[in-house]
Scaffold this motif. Structure first.
Motif, PDB file in Angstrom:
ATOM      1  N   ASN A 247      -8.548 -27.321 -42.583  1.00 37.49           N
ATOM      2  CA  ASN A 247      -7.496 -27.947 -43.383  1.00 37.49           C
ATOM      3  C   ASN A 247      -6.148 -27.339 -43.001  1.00 37.49           C
ATOM      4  O   ASN A 247      -5.932 -26.128 -43.147  1.00 37.49           O
ATOM      5  N   TRP A 248      -5.237 -28.165 -42.520  1.00 38.72           N
ATOM      6  CA  TRP A 248      -3.966 -27.638 -42.017  1.00 38.72           C
ATOM      7  C   TRP A 248      -3.123 -27.008 -43.121  1.00 38.72           C
ATOM      8  O   TRP A 248      -2.329 -26.094 -42.861  1.00 38.72           O
ATOM      9  N   LEU A 249      -3.306 -27.467 -44.369  1.00 39.95           N
ATOM     10  CA  LEU A 249      -2.574 -26.853 -45.470  1.00 39.95           C
ATOM     11  C   LEU A 249      -3.033 -25.409 -45.697  1.00 39.95           C
ATOM     12  O   LEU A 249      -2.214 -24.518 -45.952  1.00 39.95           O
ATOM     13  N   ILE A 250      -4.342 -25.182 -45.580  1.00 42.15           N
ATOM     14  CA  ILE A 250      -4.889 -23.835 -45.737  1.00 42.15           C
ATOM     15  C   ILE A 250      -4.391 -22.939 -44.612  1.00 42.15           C
ATOM     16  O   ILE A 250      -3.984 -21.792 -44.838  1.00 42.15           O
ATOM     17  N   VAL A 251      -4.405 -23.460 -43.389  1.00 40.04           N
ATOM     18  CA  VAL A 251      -3.947 -22.678 -42.238  1.00 40.04           C
ATOM     19  C   VAL A 251      -2.461 -22.359 -42.359  1.00 40.04           C
ATOM     20  O   VAL A 251      -2.015 -21.245 -42.062  1.00 40.04           O
ATOM     21  N   SER A 252      -1.683 -23.333 -42.817  1.00 41.51           N
ATOM     22  CA  SER A 252      -0.247 -23.116 -43.011  1.00 41.51           C
ATOM     23  C   SER A 252       0.013 -22.042 -44.054  1.00 41.51           C
ATOM     24  O   SER A 252       0.882 -21.175 -43.877  1.00 41.51           O
ATOM     25  N   LEU A 253      -0.749 -22.085 -45.147  1.00 45.30           N
ATOM     26  CA  LEU A 253      -0.613 -21.069 -46.191  1.00 45.30           C
ATOM     27  C   LEU A 253      -1.016 -19.699 -45.655  1.00 45.30           C
ATOM     28  O   LEU A 253      -0.345 -18.696 -45.930  1.00 45.30           O
ATOM     29  N   LEU A 254      -2.111 -19.676 -44.881  1.00 45.24           N
ATOM     30  CA  LEU A 254      -2.564 -18.420 -44.287  1.00 45.24           C
ATOM     31  C   LEU A 254      -1.476 -17.823 -43.398  1.00 45.24           C
ATOM     32  O   LEU A 254      -1.232 -16.608 -43.426  1.00 45.24           O
ATOM     33  N   GLU A 255      -0.813 -18.673 -42.635  1.00 42.16           N
ATOM     34  CA  GLU A 255       0.251 -18.198 -41.753  1.00 42.16           C
ATOM     35  C   GLU A 255       1.418 -17.629 -42.550  1.00 42.16           C
ATOM     36  O   GLU A 255       1.952 -16.560 -42.229  1.00 42.16           O
ATOM     37  N   LYS A 256       1.826 -18.323 -43.604  1.00 39.44           N
ATOM     38  CA  LYS A 256       2.963 -17.869 -44.399  1.00 39.44           C
ATOM     39  C   LYS A 256       2.664 -16.548 -45.109  1.00 39.44           C
ATOM     40  O   LYS A 256       3.538 -15.697 -45.266  1.00 39.44           O
ATOM     41  N   VAL A 257       1.417 -16.377 -45.538  1.00 37.91           N
ATOM     42  CA  VAL A 257       1.044 -15.180 -46.288  1.00 37.91           C
ATOM     43  C   VAL A 257       0.851 -13.979 -45.375  1.00 37.91           C
ATOM     44  O   VAL A 257       1.238 -12.850 -45.724  1.00 37.91           O
ATOM     45  N   THR A 258       0.271 -14.200 -44.206  1.00 36.38           N
ATOM     46  CA  THR A 258      -0.118 -13.067 -43.355  1.00 36.38           C
ATOM     47  C   THR A 258       0.883 -12.705 -42.272  1.00 36.38           C
ATOM     48  O   THR A 258       1.001 -11.527 -41.913  1.00 36.38           O
TER      49      THR A 258
END
Length: 334
Positions: A247-258
């Motif tokens: 899910n690209w939304l999950i990956v995008s969130l992961l990128e912003k957080v990490t």
């Protein structure tokens, strides 16, 4: 209530300012870690995009291309040999649905003639060497090259045999314990506490919690390395098995957080190396370095060497010494 806020707000403001100051100046509270190695160029599975993964042919090619560190995984054969392999089950690697632990060393099959590169979907590696390598042969061949060993199995015998080999070849300072599992890592450290070690998933989550709450500057860290995905590769060159990561939304969130440069700079200032993987394109290498990675892990060691050469004026400050090594003459047999 107003009197409570009268005291709370100044205290909170003071805590925030102190935390931010110490985040930029961590050596006020912590002694900088001094590892025996500093690696900017790391070869994932021995540089599995250019040669069959985890073979001596791959490791030799990576060292010839100037890699500073080899990354690998280990498993144990039925007759007690430590074999270098990402998978315990050999179906993906060899086409045979068998496990390493069920076979004697002499019965291990060969790798496939063409093997798909996990982090570069649709691309394949080949090579004349298709034999599974022994960890001791790698240690013998490259006695001075730092190596990161991921332990995937909760297997005390495997951990002890890896530790024994590390001690036998006198490379405790340049061999890293790696595992995503905190239980396994605890066993690794209790078996050989002289080896540097990397963050597990649980400790990585704790690291993020400490960073976002402002507690990180006050917290001691025993790890010497943080090795983590560069999220932008997910679903572009790497298709994960975990559906949630598709899910690209999950990956995008992961990128912003990490992907927090302030966090990575803080770790680097404390002597903790940050390796981002698996960077198989120039844009990924650039992104990793821009966000604060001290090292980049790739399936293509020649690509990484070429990038560093072409951008040597920008990347020269990320390395503290020349890690080039001479090739050894050890036996690369099974």
């Amino acid at each position: 209530m107003s009197s409570f806020l009268y005291y709370l707000l100044p205290a909170l403001g003071g805590y925030t300012l102190t935390s931010l100051y110490l985040l930029k100046n961590p050596l006020i509270l912590h002694k900088r870690k001094r590892t025996a190695f500093y690696c900017t160029h790391i070869s994932h599975r021995g540089g599995c995009g250019e040669r069959i993964e985890s073979t001596m042919g791959a490791f030799r090619n990576a060292v010839e291309q100037g890699t500073h560190m080899l990354e690998l995984d280990c498993h144990l054969t039925n007759d007690g040999h430590v074999v270098i392999s990402h998978d315990e089950n050999l179906l993906r690697e060899s086409g045979h649905d068998v496990t390493i632990s069920s076979l004697k060393l002499q019965d291990l099959p060969l790798y496939k003639e063409r093997l798909e590169v996990t982090f570069n979907a649709g691309h394949f590696s080949t090579g004349a060497d298709r034999r599974f390598a022994l960890l001791e042969d790698l240690f013998r061949t490259f006695p001075e090259i730092p190596i990161s060993i991921e332990i995937k199995e909760n297997n005390q015998v495997l951990i002890e045999k890896v530790s024994d080999l590390v001690r036998r070849f006198n490379r405790e300072g340049i061999t890293v314990w790696a595992s995503v599992d905190s239980t396994i890592m605890k066993k690794c450290r209790s078996t050989n506490g002289s080896m540097p070690y990397s963050f597990t998933v649980k400790r990585g989550v704790l690291l993020l919690f400490l960073f976002y709450t402002g507690l990180l500057p006050f917290f001691p860290l025993g790890e010497s390395l943080l090795q983590f995905y560069l999220p932008q590769i997910i679903n572009r060159t790497y298709i994960p098995e975990n559906n949630i990561l598709k899910n690209w939304l999950i990956v995008s969130l992961l990128e912003k957080v990490t992907m927090r440069k302030r966090l990575f700079n803080h770790l680097a200032a404390r002597g903790i190396q940050v390796h981002l993987f698996v960077c198989n394109e120039d844009e990924d290498i650039k992104s990793a370095l821009e966000v604060g990675a001290t090292g980049v892990m790739s399936d293509y060691p020649s690509l990484l060497s070429s990038y560093f050469y072409r951008h040597r004026n920008l990347t020269s400050n990320t390395s503290t010494h020349d890690n080039s090594k001479k090739l050894g003459n050890g036996n690369d047999g099974k």
